[in-house]
Design a protein around this motif. Structure first.
Motif, PDB file in Angstrom:
ATOM      1  N   THR A 123       2.030   1.822  -1.345  1.00  0.00           N
ATOM      2  CA  THR A 123       1.763   2.726  -2.467  1.00  0.00           C
ATOM      3  C   THR A 123       2.156   4.150  -2.106  1.00  0.00           C
ATOM      4  OG1 THR A 123      -0.074   1.360  -3.245  1.00  0.00           O
ATOM      5  CG2 THR A 123      -0.029   3.662  -3.988  1.00  0.00           C
ATOM      6  N   PHE A 124       1.788   4.572  -0.899  1.00  0.00           N
ATOM      7  CA  PHE A 124       2.037   5.947  -0.480  1.00  0.00           C
ATOM      8  C   PHE A 124       3.484   6.159  -0.028  1.00  0.00           C
ATOM      9  CE2 PHE A 124      -2.483   5.017   0.220  1.00  0.00           C
ATOM     10  CZ  PHE A 124      -2.994   5.905  -0.725  1.00  0.00           C
ATOM     11  N   GLU A 125       4.155   5.086   0.371  1.00  0.00           N
ATOM     12  CA  GLU A 125       5.585   5.193   0.669  1.00  0.00           C
ATOM     13  C   GLU A 125       6.345   5.607  -0.581  1.00  0.00           C
ATOM     14  OE1 GLU A 125       9.200   2.552   2.670  1.00  0.00           O
ATOM     15  OE2 GLU A 125       7.375   1.558   1.983  1.00  0.00           O
ATOM     16  N   GLN A 126       5.874   5.157  -1.742  1.00  0.00           N
ATOM     17  CA  GLN A 126       6.517   5.530  -3.008  1.00  0.00           C
ATOM     18  C   GLN A 126       6.123   6.933  -3.461  1.00  0.00           C
ATOM     19  OE1 GLN A 126       6.408   2.378  -6.081  1.00  0.00           O
ATOM     20  NE2 GLN A 126       5.528   1.049  -4.531  1.00  0.00           N
ATOM     21  N   LEU A 127       4.896   7.345  -3.136  1.00  0.00           N
ATOM     22  CA  LEU A 127       4.395   8.624  -3.620  1.00  0.00           C
ATOM     23  C   LEU A 127       4.862   9.814  -2.790  1.00  0.00           C
ATOM     24  CD1 LEU A 127       0.686   7.778  -4.560  1.00  0.00           C
ATOM     25  CD2 LEU A 127       2.584   8.211  -6.107  1.00  0.00           C
ATOM     26  N   LEU A 128       4.904   9.665  -1.475  1.00  0.00           N
ATOM     27  CA  LEU A 128       5.246  10.789  -0.604  1.00  0.00           C
ATOM     28  C   LEU A 128       6.747  11.069  -0.657  1.00  0.00           C
ATOM     29  CD1 LEU A 128       2.951   9.834   2.401  1.00  0.00           C
ATOM     30  CD2 LEU A 128       2.666  11.819   0.901  1.00  0.00           C
ATOM     31  N   PRO A 129       7.149  12.335  -0.652  1.00  0.00           N
ATOM     32  CA  PRO A 129       8.576  12.685  -0.769  1.00  0.00           C
ATOM     33  C   PRO A 129       9.395  12.184   0.422  1.00  0.00           C
ATOM     34  CG  PRO A 129       7.254  14.621  -0.206  1.00  0.00           C
ATOM     35  CD  PRO A 129       6.285  13.536  -0.535  1.00  0.00           C
ATOM     36  N   GLN A 130      10.500  11.513   0.117  1.00  0.00           N
ATOM     37  CA  GLN A 130      11.312  10.901   1.172  1.00  0.00           C
ATOM     38  C   GLN A 130      12.002  11.928   2.061  1.00  0.00           C
ATOM     39  OE1 GLN A 130      13.976   8.087  -0.630  1.00  0.00           O
ATOM     40  NE2 GLN A 130      12.334   6.766  -1.367  1.00  0.00           N
ATOM     41  N   SER A 138      -8.608   2.865   0.243  1.00  0.00           N
ATOM     42  CA  SER A 138      -8.482   1.441  -0.064  1.00  0.00           C
ATOM     43  C   SER A 138      -7.227   1.186  -0.888  1.00  0.00           C
ATOM     44  CB  SER A 138      -9.719   0.949  -0.825  1.00  0.00           C
ATOM     45  OG  SER A 138      -9.574  -0.425  -1.159  1.00  0.00           O
ATOM     46  N   ARG A 139      -6.087   1.452  -0.273  1.00  0.00           N
ATOM     47  CA  ARG A 139      -4.784   1.217  -0.893  1.00  0.00           C
ATOM     48  C   ARG A 139      -3.798   0.799   0.198  1.00  0.00           C
ATOM     49  NH1 ARG A 139      -7.536   1.363  -4.612  1.00  0.00           N
ATOM     50  NH2 ARG A 139      -7.537   2.712  -6.440  1.00  0.00           N
ATOM     51  N   GLN A 140      -2.855  -0.084  -0.152  1.00  0.00           N
ATOM     52  CA  GLN A 140      -1.836  -0.484   0.811  1.00  0.00           C
ATOM     53  C   GLN A 140      -0.867   0.664   1.065  1.00  0.00           C
ATOM     54  OE1 GLN A 140      -0.064  -4.062  -0.789  1.00  0.00           O
ATOM     55  NE2 GLN A 140      -1.668  -5.357   0.066  1.00  0.00           N
ATOM     56  N   PRO A 154       4.877  -8.480  -1.992  1.00  0.00           N
ATOM     57  CA  PRO A 154       3.424  -8.420  -2.150  1.00  0.00           C
ATOM     58  C   PRO A 154       2.807  -9.673  -2.750  1.00  0.00           C
ATOM     59  CG  PRO A 154       4.524  -7.030  -3.780  1.00  0.00           C
ATOM     60  CD  PRO A 154       5.571  -7.477  -2.817  1.00  0.00           C
ATOM     61  N   GLU A 155       3.590 -10.467  -3.501  1.00  0.00           N
ATOM     62  CA  GLU A 155       3.064 -11.671  -4.132  1.00  0.00           C
ATOM     63  C   GLU A 155       3.898 -12.881  -3.711  1.00  0.00           C
ATOM     64  OE1 GLU A 155       0.325 -11.631  -5.767  1.00  0.00           O
ATOM     65  OE2 GLU A 155       0.072  -9.516  -6.313  1.00  0.00           O
ATOM     66  N   LEU A 156       3.227 -13.911  -3.158  1.00  0.00           N
ATOM     67  CA  LEU A 156       3.896 -15.109  -2.668  1.00  0.00           C
ATOM     68  C   LEU A 156       3.343 -16.333  -3.382  1.00  0.00           C
ATOM     69  CD1 LEU A 156       3.595 -14.442   1.185  1.00  0.00           C
ATOM     70  CD2 LEU A 156       5.578 -13.947  -0.256  1.00  0.00           C
ATOM     71  N   VAL A 157       4.232 -17.190  -3.851  1.00  0.00           N
ATOM     72  CA  VAL A 157       3.829 -18.465  -4.427  1.00  0.00           C
ATOM     73  C   VAL A 157       4.584 -19.575  -3.695  1.00  0.00           C
ATOM     74  CG1 VAL A 157       3.788 -19.934  -6.478  1.00  0.00           C
ATOM     75  CG2 VAL A 157       3.342 -17.484  -6.700  1.00  0.00           C
ATOM     76  N   PHE A 158       3.844 -20.446  -3.037  1.00  0.00           N
ATOM     77  CA  PHE A 158       4.450 -21.578  -2.358  1.00  0.00           C
ATOM     78  C   PHE A 158       4.619 -22.716  -3.357  1.00  0.00           C
ATOM     79  CE2 PHE A 158       2.725 -19.077   1.025  1.00  0.00           C
ATOM     80  CZ  PHE A 158       3.554 -19.301   2.113  1.00  0.00           C
ATOM     81  N   VAL A 159       5.823 -23.276  -3.394  1.00  0.00           N
ATOM     82  CA  VAL A 159       6.135 -24.391  -4.284  1.00  0.00           C
ATOM     83  C   VAL A 159       6.613 -25.546  -3.414  1.00  0.00           C
ATOM     84  CG1 VAL A 159       7.413 -25.147  -6.318  1.00  0.00           C
ATOM     85  CG2 VAL A 159       6.845 -22.723  -6.050  1.00  0.00           C
ATOM     86  N   THR A 160       5.803 -26.583  -3.284  1.00  0.00           N
ATOM     87  CA  THR A 160       6.112 -27.634  -2.325  1.00  0.00           C
ATOM     88  C   THR A 160       5.579 -28.975  -2.785  1.00  0.00           C
ATOM     89  OG1 THR A 160       5.770 -28.353  -0.028  1.00  0.00           O
ATOM     90  CG2 THR A 160       4.009 -27.078  -1.050  1.00  0.00           C
ATOM     91  N   GLY A 170      -3.954  -3.706   6.746  1.00  0.00           N
ATOM     92  CA  GLY A 170      -4.118  -4.634   5.639  1.00  0.00           C
ATOM     93  C   GLY A 170      -4.068  -3.916   4.303  1.00  0.00           C
ATOM     94  N   ASN A 171      -5.149  -4.005   3.551  1.00  0.00           N
ATOM     95  CA  ASN A 171      -5.225  -3.368   2.239  1.00  0.00           C
ATOM     96  C   ASN A 171      -5.722  -1.928   2.308  1.00  0.00           C
ATOM     97  OD1 ASN A 171      -4.336  -5.630   0.741  1.00  0.00           O
ATOM     98  ND2 ASN A 171      -6.367  -6.532   0.828  1.00  0.00           N
ATOM     99  N   TYR A 172      -5.867  -1.390   3.506  1.00  0.00           N
ATOM    100  CA  TYR A 172      -6.356  -0.021   3.693  1.00  0.00           C
ATOM    101  C   TYR A 172      -5.291   0.836   4.378  1.00  0.00           C
ATOM    102  CZ  TYR A 172     -10.977  -1.909   2.615  1.00  0.00           C
ATOM    103  OH  TYR A 172     -12.042  -2.525   1.996  1.00  0.00           O
ATOM    104  N   THR A 173      -5.344   2.134   4.118  1.00  0.00           N
ATOM    105  CA  THR A 173      -4.461   3.097   4.764  1.00  0.00           C
ATOM    106  C   THR A 173      -5.306   4.265   5.264  1.00  0.00           C
ATOM    107  OG1 THR A 173      -2.613   2.529   3.304  1.00  0.00           O
ATOM    108  CG2 THR A 173      -2.460   4.624   4.489  1.00  0.00           C
TER     109      THR A 173
END
Length: 244
Positions: free
Chosen positions: A186-193, A181-183, A76-82, A165-168
Motif C-alpha cells: 500500500t505504501f509503495e504506491q503512496l510514497l513518491p518514487q 495495520s496495512r501491507q 495478493p490473491e491466490l486461487v488454487f484450481v486442482t 505480514g499484514n503490518y508495516t
C-alpha cells in the motif's frame, strides 16, 4: 479493472476458466496465461496481476515452488484450481484466497471470486482514501491509521518501512516507530518514487538517508543511523541505477 493471470498445464482448462470469468465477471481483465511455471514467472513479475489462478501439478515445478521463486512478486490473491483436494491445507498455509477442485463448479467459482473482488475493491478504495490524506502544508505528510487514531508523519522524517505480514512498521529519523495495520505494498504506491525505493520484499527505504552500499549477492544498504538493510537480488539493479 481487476487483472487476473491463469496458470494451468492444460489449454482446455484455461479456456474453460477464461470463459467463466468473462461470463460472470466483466470487471476482471485477463493479463496473461501460461501452461508452464517457468514461462509464467516473468509474465507475472511484469504484469503484476491482482489475482492468480494456479494449478498445483505443473511441468517442471509445482505451484508451491512457483510461489517460492516469485518471492515478493506473489499476487495478493491466490486461487488454487486442482483435481486434488488433499492439498487444500497446504494451499491455505500459502495464504490462498480460494481452493477450487476440477471440474470447476460455476456456482463455487462465482462465490469465491466475488469475495476476492470485494477485498480487492476495498483495498483499492483504501489506497485512494489514504492517498487523499497525503497533503502539503509546507511539507508533505502521510496519514497513518494506528490503533489509537491517525498519526501525520512528514515524508522526509521516514527512514524506512519494514513489512511483517499484514503490518508495516515506520521507522522515523527521531527514533520513533509507528505500527500500521496495512501491507507494505500500500505504501509503495503512496510514497513518491523519486524519494523512496522498495529494496526488498520487507523494506522500503528513504533514499536521502543512505550512507553506503556493501556489495554482495543482493548487497546491503547502510543508513545514516547505522541500520543495515538487505537488498534482494531482484531489486539490486534498480538500486544501482539510482546510484548511477
Amino acid at each position: 479493472m481487476i487483472k487476473a493471470f491463469l496458470l494451468d498445464d492444460q489449454d482446455t482448462n484455461i479456456s474453460v476458466l477464461k470463459s467463466q470469468l468473462t461470463r460472470y465477471f466483466p470487471q476482471v481483465s485477463l493479463c496473461g496465461t501460461a501452461t508452464d511455471s517457468a514461462d509464467a514467472i516473468p509474465q507475472i513479475v511484469a504484469q503484476r496481476p491482482d489475482l492468480l489462478f494456479l494449478d498445483i501439478y505443473m511441468p517442471g515445478i509445482d505451484a508451491f515452488e512457483l510461489l517460492h521463486r516469485l518471492e515478493e512478486h506473489v499476487p495478493p490473491e491466490l486461487v488454487f484450481v486442482t483435481a486434488y483436494s488433499e492439498y487444500a491445507l497446504k494451499a491455505f498455509e500459502h495464504q490462498a484466497s480460494g481452493y477450487l477442485t476440477k471440474p470447476v463448479d460455476a456456482a463455487r467459482l462465482v462465490l469465491t471470486v466475488s469475495k476476492i473482488l470485494e477485498r480487492i475493491q476495498q483495498r483499492q478504495a483504501l489506497v485512494r482514501q489514504e492517498a487523499g490524506k497525503v497533503f502539503a502544508s509546507g511539507e508533505k505528510k502521510l496519514a497513518l491509521a494506528t490503533q489509537k487514531g491517525w498519526v501525520f508523519v512528514a515524508q522526509e522524517a521516514i527512514l524506512y518501512c519494514e513489512s511483517s505480514g499484514n503490518y508495516t512498521t515506520f521507522f522515523l529519523n527521531e527514533g520513533r516507530q509507528i505500527l500500521v495495520s496495512r501491507q507494505i505494498g500500500t505504501f509503495e504506491q503512496l510514497l513518491p518514487q523519486q524519494s523512496f525505493l522498495r529494496i526488498h520484499d520487507r523494506y522500503i527505504v528513504n533514499l536521502k538517508y543512505i550512507c553506503s552500499y556493501q556489495r554482495g549477492s543482493g548487497g546491503m544498504l547502510v543508513l545514516e543511523n547505522g541500520k543495515e538493510l538487505p537488498v534482494s537480488v531482484r531489486r539490486k539493479e534498480q538500486l544501482l541505477q539510482y546510484f548511477k
